[in-house]
Scaffold this motif. Structure first.
Motif, PDB file in Angstrom:
ATOM      1  N   VAL B 344      44.867  47.361   4.946  1.00  0.00           N
ATOM      2  CA  VAL B 344      45.650  46.981   3.774  1.00  0.00           C
ATOM      3  C   VAL B 344      44.727  46.861   2.565  1.00  0.00           C
ATOM      4  O   VAL B 344      45.027  47.363   1.478  1.00  0.00           O
ATOM      5  CB  VAL B 344      46.398  45.649   4.024  1.00  0.00           C
ATOM      6  N   VAL B 348      45.102  49.112  -0.972  1.00  0.00           N
ATOM      7  CA  VAL B 348      45.529  48.586  -2.268  1.00  0.00           C
ATOM      8  C   VAL B 348      44.377  48.411  -3.253  1.00  0.00           C
ATOM      9  O   VAL B 348      44.605  48.218  -4.447  1.00  0.00           O
ATOM     10  CB  VAL B 348      46.280  47.233  -2.130  1.00  0.00           C
ATOM     11  N   THR B 383      51.788  43.983   1.698  1.00  0.00           N
ATOM     12  CA  THR B 383      51.777  44.958   0.603  1.00  0.00           C
ATOM     13  C   THR B 383      52.749  44.539  -0.500  1.00  0.00           C
ATOM     14  O   THR B 383      52.453  44.662  -1.683  1.00  0.00           O
ATOM     15  CB  THR B 383      52.168  46.355   1.125  1.00  0.00           C
TER      16      THR B 383
END
Lengths: 142, 503
Positions: B344, B348, B383
């Motif tokens: 993750v 991002v 997210t």
């Protein structure tokens, strides 16, 4: 720049892409070509089988849900045929189909990747799978 | 010699038949005890009428006296079953008064069959009675002249009537008017009968005794009321069955509609995503083919960003409808939390960099290497929260902290963004809600993200909390079971545990 990262990474490998949706097929094929692979394409399981036995690709990227013959059936038949049994097949699954993934791994596929295809993930996965197979060979017609 | 006992025999036949009929009804619906007590009352009236018929057939005063004893004995038995019936039927009577009157009737019945002749009958003045009836019929019968006890019996009859009238009036006032009225009418007829019989006894005028006809009226009226109840119950059952059938039909229709909706959603999901995925795919190819100048690259990037936004919105709407209809299932798999959060972070990090924000993630080393959890849904939750943090933070930093707390996993996302006013903190998890009407335009987004986060967290038996201050930033704290496999055992603990704000 993605292009620089993937360029020539797949040079010398022959990859068969099987998908009934022309757009999906073209996008996957173009990314693999950008990475240097020789790409064959088929629009259903039947064509895929034929192409696989004629051209003996190093790897097959197969969509699971297709008309005429789906990816599951194609995989079963590939395994039945001694000539094609050793070709690694990556299953392309639709978004959010978690249950399918475990089924994929027990049906003889070497890996799975979900749509929409992320080019970096696709190339990385293909390289990883090809690592464990024979030397690259050129397609007779390519 | 006997002359006429036909009326008494007719009364006996009718009431015995009604009694047996209600016994049958009671045998099929035991919860209605008034059917049983009424049946016994009707049978007692029948018995009383037979005895009366016997009395009208006697040829001597001595024999008549014996029949008279038997008649009053049966009258008292009748009082007992009738009081019992009134208690069951009105449900408004007094248990104490009922028991007292039943006790009096039992005493009276015993007295009637013991040998207190002098008190009961004035044997010194026996009488032979003639009664003229219409159509020139004449009854001649033999009986003793009534004594003190007979008048006491009449008094007891009047007291019982008064009590029944009181109970029926209470039943009427309680709203059971249709049920109470036949009983009031019956008791009224009964009282008239007793008054007539007493007057005849005292020789006020010559007429027949009417009490058995009063009893027959009572039996018929009550039989009418009880059969009404039976018929109404049957009609209601029929109506219920029809309503049930209609309901079954409606359910089938609703299920079919729901199934069609599911099919439609699945089709739409596929039909919406396929072209959008193709757009994104080709845009990616154009963008990364290395053949675009800066201007064209910029435009292609904007096209990609907007397509991604549209895809995200479609995914959110489909997820929400799937959660709302209970079709979104949690699929636990064996996974590594550390690997998941690293992925993750990588995915991002670029977006933070693009906006000039600092992004740090701290993953607790004490987290187990492997847990059983829904990997995709955790990614979706984190997210979503990180996406919000980026969207509502213009400068400063965003922190992702994950640590284990007993058998719980606590995920914390904090930012230094615009923050959320305390008054708005409750509604922020509702669908389509953004803090201010103007903010959608300023910050973009559908307001579905947090709603999905909350529903997903709840599906996984967890909780999500928010602490925020306007202008200082927000912290979202998600508390999930560490492993879904142990979910069942940790459920109660989860409900009580307070989410700890990680530091």
């Amino acid at each position: 720049m993605v292009l620089n990262l993937i360029k020539d990474q797949l040079k010398g490998w022959v990859i068969l892409v099987v998908d009934d949706e022309p757009d999906c097929l073209e996008i996957a094929a173009r990314w693999l070509k950008l990475a240097g692979a020789t790409v064959l394409s088929a629009s259903n399981g039947g064509e895929g089988l034929e192409s696989a036995s004629v051209h003996a690709p190093n790897l097959i990227l197969a969509d699971l849900s297709m008309p005429v013959m789906d990816g599951w059936e194609m995989q079963r038949r590939l395994i039945e045929n001694p000539e094609t049994a050793r070709i690694p097949v990556i299953a392309v699954t639709a978004h959010a189909m978690q249950g399918v993934k475990e089924q994929v791994m027990t049906t003889g596929f070497v890996a799975h990747i979900s749509k929409p295809l992320d080019p970096r993930k696709l190339i990385a996965l293909v390289i990883q799978v090809l690592k464990d197979t024979d030397e690259p060979r050129h397609c007779p017609d390519g | 010699m006997s002359t006429l006992s036909i009326p008494a025999v007719v009364v006996a036949s009718i009431t015995i038949y009604v009694g047996l009929y209600h016994l049958l009804i009671y045998s099929r619906r035991r919860q209605h005890r008034e059917d049983l007590t009424f049946a016994l009352t009707a049978l007692m009236v029948g018995f009383y009428a037979i005895v009366s018929a016997g009395l009208y057939n006697v040829d001597s005063v001595t024999e008549g006296t014996e029949w008279q004893h038997l008649q009053f004995f049966s009258l008292n038995l009748l009082s007992i079953t009738f009081l019992w019936f009134v208690n069951d039927y009105t449900r408004q009577g007094s248990k104490k008064i009922t028991m007292a009157l039943i006790a009096l009737s039992i005493v009276a019945a015993i007295v009637q069959v013991t040998v207190w002749n002098d008190l009961t009958w004035n044997m010194s003045q026996p009488s032979i009675k003639h009664i003229l009836l219409p159509f020139d019929l004449q009854i001649t019968y033999y009986e003793s002249t009534p004594g003190l006890l007979t008048n006491l019996q009449s008094l007891l009859g009047m007291i019982i009537s008064a009590y029944v009238l009181w109970a029926a009036a209470r039943q009427y006032r309680s709203g059971q008017r249709k049920e109470a009225l036949p009983l009031i009418l019956a008791v009224g007829i009964f009282i008239v009968g007793i008054i007539n019989d007493t007057a005849v006894n005292m020789g006020a005028y010559q007429f027949i005794y009417t009490i058995e006809y009063a009893y027959m009226a009572l039996v018929i009226l009550m039989a009418y009321s009880l059969s009404n109840a039976v018929v109404e119950a049957a009609l209601m059952k029929e109506a219920l069955q029809k309503a049930n059938e209609a309901l079954t039909d409606a359910t089938t229709t609703a299920q079919e509609a729901s199934r069609l909706k599911d099919v439609f959603l699945a089709t739409m999901s596929h039909e919406l995503r396929t072209p959008l995925n193709a757009i994104l795919g080709f845009l990616g190819l154009i963008l990364y083919s290395g053949q675009l100048d800066d201007d064209n690259t910029h435009m292609a990037e904007r096209a990609v960003a907007n397509s991604e936004r549209l895809l995200n919105l479609i995914n959110n709407i489909l997820d929400l409808s799937r959660i709302a209809s209970g079709r979104l299932e949690i699929t636990p798999v064996v996974m590594s939390p550390r690997e998941l959060f690293d992925t993750v972070h990588r995915d991002v990090a670029l977006r933070f960099k693009e906006k000039g924000l600092t992004f740090c993630s701290e993953i607790d080393p004490a987290l187990p290497d492997q847990v059983v959890h829904d990997q995709e849904r955790i990614v979706q939750i984190v997210t979503n929260l990180l996406g919000n943090a980026i969207k509502f933070t213009d400068h400063g930093e965003v922190h992702l902290r994950v640590h284990s707390n007993g058998d719980r996993m606590v995920i914390e996302v904090s930012d230094t963004g615009i923050g959320i006013a305390v008054a708005k903190q409750d509604i922020i998890f509702d669908e389509f809600t953004q803090i201010e009407s103007g903010s959608t335009r300023q910050y973009g987004g559908s307001g579905l993200g947090l709603s999905i986060v909350k529903r997903l967290v709840m599906l996984m038996n967890g909780s999500v909390k928010l602490s925020s201050e306007v202008g200082r930033g927000s912290t979202f704290t998600v508390d999930l079971p560490l492993s879904l496999a142990t979910q069942a055992t940790s459920q109660s603990a989860a409900a009580e545990e307070i989410v700890v704000n990680g530091s």
